[in-house]
Design an enzyme around this catalytic site. Structure first.
Site, PDB file in Angstrom:
ATOM      1  N   THR A  74       0.844  -1.206   0.000  1.00 58.90           N
ATOM      2  CA  THR A  74       0.000   0.000   0.000  1.00 58.90           C
ATOM      3  C   THR A  74       0.877   1.253   0.000  1.00 58.90           C
ATOM      4  O   THR A  74       0.665   2.183  -0.786  1.00 58.90           O
ATOM      5  CB  THR A  74      -0.931  -0.002   1.234  1.00 58.90           C
ATOM      6  OG1 THR A  74      -1.721  -1.200   1.197  1.00 58.90           O
ATOM      7  CG2 THR A  74      -1.847   1.202   1.245  1.00 58.90           C
ATOM      8  N   GLN A 179       0.780  -9.857  -5.875  1.00 53.57           N
ATOM      9  CA  GLN A 179       0.304 -11.249  -5.956  1.00 53.57           C
ATOM     10  C   GLN A 179       1.137 -12.090  -6.918  1.00 53.57           C
ATOM     11  O   GLN A 179       1.078 -13.318  -6.880  1.00 53.57           O
ATOM     12  CB  GLN A 179      -1.169 -11.283  -6.410  1.00 53.57           C
ATOM     13  CG  GLN A 179      -2.136 -10.636  -5.436  1.00 53.57           C
ATOM     14  CD  GLN A 179      -2.288 -11.410  -4.128  1.00 53.57           C
ATOM     15  OE1 GLN A 179      -1.908 -12.572  -4.013  1.00 53.57           O
ATOM     16  NE2 GLN A 179      -2.832 -10.756  -3.121  1.00 53.57           N
ATOM     17  N   SER A 199       5.020  -6.820  -1.551  1.00 52.79           N
ATOM     18  CA  SER A 199       4.828  -6.907  -0.111  1.00 52.79           C
ATOM     19  C   SER A 199       5.325  -8.258   0.396  1.00 52.79           C
ATOM     20  O   SER A 199       5.021  -9.294  -0.200  1.00 52.79           O
ATOM     21  CB  SER A 199       3.331  -6.770   0.166  1.00 52.79           C
ATOM     22  OG  SER A 199       3.103  -6.674   1.543  1.00 52.79           O
ATOM     23  N   HIS A 201       4.571 -10.019   3.121  1.00 51.17           N
ATOM     24  CA  HIS A 201       3.706 -10.987   3.813  1.00 51.17           C
ATOM     25  C   HIS A 201       2.905 -11.863   2.859  1.00 51.17           C
ATOM     26  O   HIS A 201       2.284 -12.833   3.281  1.00 51.17           O
ATOM     27  CB  HIS A 201       2.797 -10.288   4.827  1.00 51.17           C
ATOM     28  CG  HIS A 201       1.685  -9.464   4.267  1.00 51.17           C
ATOM     29  ND1 HIS A 201       0.411  -9.953   4.115  1.00 51.17           N
ATOM     30  CD2 HIS A 201       1.639  -8.185   3.837  1.00 51.17           C
ATOM     31  CE1 HIS A 201      -0.365  -8.988   3.631  1.00 51.17           C
ATOM     32  NE2 HIS A 201       0.355  -7.915   3.452  1.00 51.17           N
ATOM     33  N   THR A 237      13.684   4.973  10.527  1.00 53.48           N
ATOM     34  CA  THR A 237      14.683   3.933  10.831  1.00 53.48           C
ATOM     35  C   THR A 237      14.299   2.619  10.145  1.00 53.48           C
ATOM     36  O   THR A 237      13.152   2.181  10.220  1.00 53.48           O
ATOM     37  CB  THR A 237      14.795   3.752  12.363  1.00 53.48           C
ATOM     38  OG1 THR A 237      15.100   5.019  12.920  1.00 53.48           O
ATOM     39  CG2 THR A 237      15.873   2.754  12.734  1.00 53.48           C
ATOM     40  N   CYS A 337      -9.013  -7.866   1.384  1.00 53.43           N
ATOM     41  CA  CYS A 337      -8.885  -6.556   2.023  1.00 53.43           C
ATOM     42  C   CYS A 337     -10.237  -5.889   2.137  1.00 53.43           C
ATOM     43  O   CYS A 337     -10.456  -5.078   3.012  1.00 53.43           O
ATOM     44  CB  CYS A 337      -7.971  -5.654   1.218  1.00 53.43           C
ATOM     45  SG  CYS A 337      -6.526  -6.484   0.695  1.00 53.43           S
TER      46      CYS A 337
HETATM   47  C1  LIG Z   1      -2.607  -6.739  -5.328  1.00 56.74           C
HETATM   48  C2  LIG Z   1      -2.411  -6.135  -3.992  1.00 56.74           C
HETATM   49  N1  LIG Z   1      -1.877  -4.903  -3.888  1.00 56.74           N
HETATM   50  C3  LIG Z   1      -1.660  -4.320  -2.694  1.00 56.74           C
HETATM   51  C4  LIG Z   1      -1.983  -4.953  -1.520  1.00 56.74           C
HETATM   52  C5  LIG Z   1      -1.702  -4.279  -0.194  1.00 56.74           C
HETATM   53  O1  LIG Z   1      -0.594  -4.879   0.396  1.00 56.74           O
HETATM   54  P1  LIG Z   1      -0.099  -4.513   1.891  1.00 56.74           P
HETATM   55  O2  LIG Z   1      -0.992  -5.246   2.803  1.00 56.74           O
HETATM   56  O3  LIG Z   1       1.303  -4.999   1.945  1.00 56.74           O
HETATM   57  O4  LIG Z   1      -0.152  -3.045   2.024  1.00 56.74           O
HETATM   58  C6  LIG Z   1      -2.545  -6.240  -1.573  1.00 56.74           C
HETATM   59  C7  LIG Z   1      -2.970  -6.921  -0.327  1.00 56.74           C
HETATM   60  O5  LIG Z   1      -4.031  -7.468  -0.249  1.00 56.74           O
HETATM   61  C8  LIG Z   1      -2.766  -6.842  -2.847  1.00 56.74           C
HETATM   62  O6  LIG Z   1      -3.307  -8.061  -2.937  1.00 56.74           O
END
Ligand SMILES: Cc1ncc(COP(=O)(O)O)c(C=O)c1O
Length: 393
Positions: A74, A179, A199, A201, A237, A337
């Site tokens: 994000t 993804q 990302s 995670h 940091t 999300c």
């Molecule tokens: C395609 C996509 N973009 C952005 C994000 C946001 O990622 P983060 O949780 O690392 O901000 C996600 C998370 O669901 C995602 O699937």
């Protein structure tokens, strides 16, 4: 052994690998200093940070100067879009009609900077319509953003083709690869992409860390001031331990030559086979229909479905999520999300899915923790959950 919950929501987040947990723990214990400090603890942290950066850069075919550490995709997306556009005189910003809310939210902010925003339409499988390329890349388009692997329906977009077309026209190109990366490591320097967000995670790394990859020629204005870390692009940091975790998470992923093949290989070939087996089993159940591209053209761990009962009436995806959860299976309806909200899916809308069916979407995304012996059980519980949702509708 069957776990208490069979987790089929890898697109939402993934469990960290043991090697990731170990790497993080080790750094938290031995290199907890501030990498900007000049004493011993600081130097140890700085060295550890640099080692992680070099490792991440090598895994992604990038230079260390191409990496900007962020808190996740994000933030990366906001830095890419707002950091580039606030620097330039306003023009048109084009994004696919199936972007993640991170991109649509940043795009909404661009309008207050005087930019116009246009959506790049997709076909009924959720794939960008390339017949619109010439029209959409005409002036005044100055920046384009396209999600590489679509989170809700698994569509893989032709980002190399779009990136080349943008580059030939001097248009900046960003892709949200959040993804896609878990299914194969890219070679950054070989790609016609100016900016890429990811990302940790989503690829069995830690939550709270991500990257923005930026080609050297791209001028970017930081969104926040402070200590000038990350080459001045992102002050604060550095999360030394989380970056060590990201490096460890990237390590086992296969690499992927995006200029030769559009679909990434999948984190393991076993995962892809499991996805195909599970999908064929689920498609045998009455009222289950695949949503998005065919298996070979979609994210290799991804299943998206639309559900109806025997009379052809749509079943509620959210209701299915609850029924499956009661039976120990974790899935999501639409994109995780936004699955806490009950609004219509903008992705299914863009694909032209009939309004009556847009609430019937379900997403199952697999990861390396799924055993072959889980598959029959998932099918069985899925059928039970559908019957239960139907009877209570
Ligand atoms: C395609 C996509 N973009 C952005 C994000 C946001 O990622 P983060 O949780 O690392 O901000 C996600 C998370 O669901 C995602 O699937």
């Amino acid at each position: 052994m069957i776990p208490a919950e069979i987790y089929l929501d890898a697109a939402a987040t993934t469990p960290p690998l043991p090697s990731v947990v170990e790497a993080i723990q080790q750094v938290q214990l031995s290199a907890w200093g501030n990498p900007s400090s000049l004493h011993r603890s600081g130097l140890v942290a700085a060295e550890t940070l640099e080692r992680s950066r070099v490792s991440i850069a090598q895994h992604l075919g990038a230079g260390t100067a191409d990496l900007i550490c962020t808190s996740g995709a994000t933030e990366s997306v906001h830095l890419a879009l707002l950091g580039c556009c606030s620097n330039r005189s306003p023009g048109r910003f084009v994004m696919s009609a199936v972007e993640h809310p991170a991109v649509t939210a940043a795009a909404a902010q661009l309008t207050s900077l005087g930019w116009s925003v246009e959506l790049w339409p997709v076909n009924h499988e959720g794939v960008i319509r390339l017949d619109q390329l010439e029209r959409l890349l005409e002036p005044p388009t100055r920046m384009v953003s396209v999600i590489w692997g679509q989170s809700e329906v698994g569509a893989i977009q032709p980002v190399v083709e779009i990136g080349e077309a943008c580059r030939n026209r001097g248009i900046l190109f960003h892709t949200d690869a959040t993804q896609l990366l878990p299914q194969g490591r890219i070679s950054w320097h070989q790609l016609p992409i100016d900016l890429l967000s990811l990302s940790a995670h989503k690829l069995q790394g830690p939550r709270g860390v991500g990257l923005l990859l930026k080609q050297e020629h791209v001028e970017l204005r930081p969104l926040q001031g402070g200590g000038g870390q990350e080459q001045g692009f992102r002050s604060g940091t550095e999360p030394v331990a989380l970056l060590a975790g990201l490096a460890a998470a990237l390590q086992p992923l296969p690499s992927f030559d995006a200029s030769k093949t559009t679909a990434p290989p999948g984190a393991t070939s076993r995962l892809r086979l499991q996805r195909d087996r599970l999908l064929s089993a689920l498609l045998q159940l009455p009222g289950v229909e695949l949503c998005g591209p065919c298996p070979d053209d979609r994210l290799p761990n991804h299943i998206a479905l639309l559900l109806t009962n025997r009379e052809g009436q749509p079943l509620s995806g959210r209701h299915m999520v609850r029924e499956l959860s009661r039976r120990g299976i974790a899935v999501s309806s639409g994109s995780a999300c936004s699955s806490g909200q009950s609004s219509d899916s903008s992705v299914l809308t863009a694909m032209g899915v009939d309004p009556s069916r847009r609430q019937s979407g379900l997403r199952l995304t697999l990861g390396g923790w799924i055993g072959d012996d889980h598959l029959a059980l998932i099918q069985e519980r899925f059928a039970e959950a559908m019957a239960s949702v139907d009877s209570s509708a």
